[in-house]
Design a protein around this motif. Structure first.
Motif, mmCIF file in Angstrom:
data_model
loop_
_atom_site.group_PDB
_atom_site.id
_atom_site.type_symbol
_atom_site.label_atom_id
_atom_site.label_comp_id
_atom_site.label_asym_id
_atom_site.label_seq_id
_atom_site.Cartn_x
_atom_site.Cartn_y
_atom_site.Cartn_z
ATOM 1 N N GLU A 147 0.826 -1.215 0.000
ATOM 2 C CA GLU A 147 0.000 0.000 0.000
ATOM 3 C C GLU A 147 0.855 1.258 0.000
ATOM 4 O O GLU A 147 0.590 2.204 -0.748
ATOM 5 N N HIS A 148 1.890 1.269 0.825
ATOM 6 C CA HIS A 148 2.776 2.440 0.879
ATOM 7 C C HIS A 148 3.527 2.620 -0.432
ATOM 8 O O HIS A 148 3.733 3.753 -0.895
ATOM 9 N N LEU A 149 3.918 1.493 -1.023
ATOM 10 C CA LEU A 149 4.649 1.558 -2.296
ATOM 11 C C LEU A 149 3.758 2.108 -3.409
ATOM 12 O O LEU A 149 4.195 2.937 -4.218
ATOM 13 N N ILE A 150 2.510 1.670 -3.436
ATOM 14 C CA ILE A 150 1.571 2.142 -4.461
ATOM 15 C C ILE A 150 1.337 3.641 -4.315
ATOM 16 O O ILE A 150 1.322 4.390 -5.305
ATOM 17 N N ILE A 151 1.166 4.099 -3.092
ATOM 18 C CA ILE A 151 0.910 5.525 -2.861
ATOM 19 C C ILE A 151 2.102 6.373 -3.294
ATOM 20 O O ILE A 151 1.939 7.409 -3.962
ATOM 21 N N GLN A 152 3.296 5.939 -2.972
ATOM 22 C CA GLN A 152 4.486 6.737 -3.274
ATOM 23 C C GLN A 152 4.873 6.698 -4.743
ATOM 24 O O GLN A 152 5.266 7.720 -5.309
ATOM 25 N N THR A 153 4.802 5.534 -5.356
ATOM 26 C CA THR A 153 5.355 5.373 -6.706
ATOM 27 C C THR A 153 4.310 5.397 -7.818
ATOM 28 O O THR A 153 4.663 5.543 -8.992
ATOM 29 N N VAL A 154 3.032 5.229 -7.461
ATOM 30 C CA VAL A 154 1.986 5.178 -8.488
ATOM 31 C C VAL A 154 1.005 6.339 -8.353
ATOM 32 O O VAL A 154 0.831 7.135 -9.273
ATOM 33 N N ARG A 155 0.377 6.437 -7.213
ATOM 34 C CA ARG A 155 -0.727 7.392 -7.091
ATOM 35 C C ARG A 155 -0.270 8.840 -6.944
ATOM 36 O O ARG A 155 -0.899 9.744 -7.505
ATOM 37 N N MET A 156 0.776 9.081 -6.172
ATOM 38 C CA MET A 156 1.250 10.451 -6.031
ATOM 39 C C MET A 156 1.718 11.030 -7.369
ATOM 40 O O MET A 156 1.290 12.131 -7.760
ATOM 41 N N PRO A 157 2.581 10.329 -8.124
ATOM 42 C CA PRO A 157 2.954 10.852 -9.448
ATOM 43 C C PRO A 157 1.750 11.037 -10.362
ATOM 44 O O PRO A 157 1.649 12.032 -11.087
ATOM 45 N N ARG A 158 0.835 10.086 -10.315
ATOM 46 C CA ARG A 158 -0.356 10.152 -11.164
ATOM 47 C C ARG A 158 -1.199 11.384 -10.837
ATOM 48 O O ARG A 158 -1.663 12.090 -11.746
ATOM 49 N N ALA A 159 -1.375 11.656 -9.563
ATOM 50 C CA ALA A 159 -2.169 12.816 -9.150
ATOM 51 C C ALA A 159 -1.506 14.122 -9.573
ATOM 52 O O ALA A 159 -2.166 15.034 -10.092
ATOM 53 N N LEU A 160 -0.204 14.225 -9.365
ATOM 54 C CA LEU A 160 0.505 15.462 -9.708
ATOM 55 C C LEU A 160 0.530 15.691 -11.218
ATOM 56 O O LEU A 160 0.386 16.830 -11.689
ATOM 57 N N ILE A 161 0.697 14.613 -11.981
ATOM 58 C CA ILE A 161 0.705 14.735 -13.439
ATOM 59 C C ILE A 161 -0.672 15.151 -13.948
ATOM 60 O O ILE A 161 -0.795 16.033 -14.805
ATOM 61 N N ALA A 162 -1.728 14.541 -13.416
ATOM 62 C CA ALA A 162 -3.081 14.926 -13.820
ATOM 63 C C ALA A 162 -3.356 16.386 -13.501
ATOM 64 O O ALA A 162 -3.949 17.116 -14.304
ATOM 65 N N ALA A 163 -2.913 16.833 -12.333
ATOM 66 C CA ALA A 163 -3.121 18.226 -11.936
ATOM 67 C C ALA A 163 -2.389 19.177 -12.878
ATOM 68 O O ALA A 163 -2.951 20.185 -13.327
ATOM 69 N N ALA A 164 -1.129 18.859 -13.186
ATOM 70 C CA ALA A 164 -0.325 19.737 -14.046
ATOM 71 C C ALA A 164 -0.849 19.747 -15.478
ATOM 72 O O ALA A 164 -0.932 20.813 -16.114
ATOM 73 N N VAL A 165 -1.199 18.582 -15.997
ATOM 74 C CA VAL A 165 -1.696 18.504 -17.373
ATOM 75 C C VAL A 165 -3.054 19.194 -17.499
ATOM 76 O O VAL A 165 -3.303 19.937 -18.462
ATOM 77 N N GLY A 166 -3.933 18.972 -16.528
ATOM 78 C CA GLY A 166 -5.237 19.628 -16.564
ATOM 79 C C GLY A 166 -5.119 21.143 -16.531
ATOM 80 O O GLY A 166 -5.794 21.851 -17.285
ATOM 81 N N ALA A 167 -4.244 21.641 -15.649
ATOM 82 C CA ALA A 167 -4.028 23.083 -15.567
ATOM 83 C C ALA A 167 -3.464 23.628 -16.883
ATOM 84 O O ALA A 167 -3.900 24.680 -17.375
ATOM 85 N N SER A 168 -2.519 22.907 -17.461
ATOM 86 C CA SER A 168 -1.886 23.356 -18.711
ATOM 87 C C SER A 168 -2.875 23.396 -19.862
ATOM 88 O O SER A 168 -2.914 24.356 -20.638
ATOM 89 N N LEU A 169 -3.703 22.359 -19.973
ATOM 90 C CA LEU A 169 -4.673 22.317 -21.072
ATOM 91 C C LEU A 169 -5.756 23.377 -20.892
ATOM 92 O O LEU A 169 -6.240 23.952 -21.869
ATOM 93 N N GLY A 170 -6.138 23.639 -19.645
ATOM 94 C CA GLY A 170 -7.117 24.688 -19.389
ATOM 95 C C GLY A 170 -6.608 26.050 -19.808
ATOM 96 O O GLY A 170 -7.312 26.830 -20.471
ATOM 97 N N ILE A 171 -5.359 26.361 -19.455
ATOM 98 C CA ILE A 171 -4.756 27.639 -19.842
ATOM 99 C C ILE A 171 -4.580 27.709 -21.352
ATOM 100 O O ILE A 171 -4.855 28.745 -21.981
#
Length: 334
Positions: free
Chosen positions: A52-76
């Motif tokens: 669970e800790h490995l998934i959060i650190q290596t999968v979900r956190m990067p995924r969340a940050l990438i989605a946030a950055a890409v969404g913001a970029s496409l909106g602008i």
């Protein structure tokens, strides 16, 4: 415009940012693997090497940050394109910019076996730039010069051309098909944090540049003659704006593939809150775009669980009715 006063807009921006952070947290906590908020916190405070800790650190956190950055970029990017073309349907995907970036990447994978992320970034920027130049050139042909309708038709034609060429290459090269098929649908699943780190400097330059240009874009939106009369160098402003759009769209495609409709929906939603002043519109587009893509990605995990659908499919499901609504309202200027 829902928020009339400066105080209301500032408060809305703060609340939106808090909601943005909350969706990032949701993206980290919720998914196929059952985890809790406590588990997510302990993954960084009391890491024990568990699955669970490995998934959060290596999968979900990067995924969340990438989605946030890409969404913001496409909106602008959508807001800038709609202001630049005076077309409410403008979007990096609809105008062929994403398709150009995708084509160049698939071409590089198919014929040169390039798999380096660093190379992907520059190839995506090049493809986005080439597509933008071709669309601008074709849209400018004729006696009337560049009009919103001609620009839209040129973008649709280039999108169809690059998409067809991309599909043709994938049919002829099964290895390339396996490597890029899921990426081509638009996805943040399985992306590593290094992907975001590699493209973040270019996205940051574009984010800051868009805020600096906001006042100039306000003048440009009043009409080119008015802007020139007020001393604005319209050609320079358009060129810099185009470069920023290429950075935003190319960077987004490099790490997440061609995700569509975010750039169409977000500016209209932002205008509902703060109107047409780009000094407010751009930061609101960043927050709404990030929230939209995060929500779409979270939803994509549950619709056909345990399988996931690409987030690009989710944005298409959400965005297509929105696109039809705008088109039926007759907002496109010819």
């Amino acid at each position: 415009m829902l928020l009339q006063t400066k105080r209301a807009k500032v408060l809305g921006l703060l609340l939106g940012f808090l909601l943005f952070l909350l969706f990032i947290c949701f993206s980290i906590v919720y998914g196929y693997t059952n985890t809790t908020w406590t588990t997510a916190i302990e993954a960084y405070t009391k890491y024990d090497g568990s699955n669970e800790h490995l998934i959060i650190q290596t999968v979900r956190m990067p995924r969340a940050l990438i989605a946030a950055a890409v969404g913001a970029s496409l909106g602008i990017a959508g807001a800038l394109m709609q202001a630049l073309t005076q077309n409410p349907l403008a979007d990096p995907k609809i105008f062929g910019i994403n398709a150009g970036a995708s084509f160049f990447i698939v071409f590089a994978v198919s014929f040169f076996s390039i798999t380096s992320l660093g190379a992907f970034i520059w190839i995506a920027f090049l493809g986005a730039a080439v597509a933008a130049i071709i669309v601008y050139f074709i849209g400018s042909l004729g006696r009337d010069g560049l009009t919103p309708m001609k620009f839209t038709l040129a973008g649709a034609a280039i999108w169809a051309l690059f998409s067809s060429l991309t599909q043709g290459m994938l049919v002829l090269n099964e290895k390339a098909l396996e490597e890029v098929l899921f990426w081509l649908a638009g996805s943040v699943q399985g992306r590593k944090l290094e992907y975001l780190q590699s493209v973040l400097p270019y996205l940051t330059i574009a984010w800051v540049g868009s805020l600096i240009l906001a006042r100039h874009i306000n003048l440009l939106s009043m009409g080119e003659d008015v802007a020139k009369g007020l001393g604005q160098k319209t050609v320079l402003i358009k060129l810099v704006t185009a470069v920023i759009v290429i950075l935003l769209a190319g960077g987004s495609v490099a790490i997440a593939g061609p995700i569509g409709f975010v750039g169409i929906m977000v500016p209209h939603l932002a205008r509902f809150f703060v109107g047409i002043d780009h000094r407010w519109l751009i930061p609101y587009c960043a927050i709404i775009g990030g929230c939209l893509l995060l929500v779409a990605d979270i939803s994509a995990r549950y619709i056909i669980m345990p399988q996931e659908i690409p987030v690009g499919v989710m944005t298409a499901i959400i965005g297509t009715p929105f696109f039809i609504y705008i088109a039926r309202k007759g907002l496109t200027k010819s």
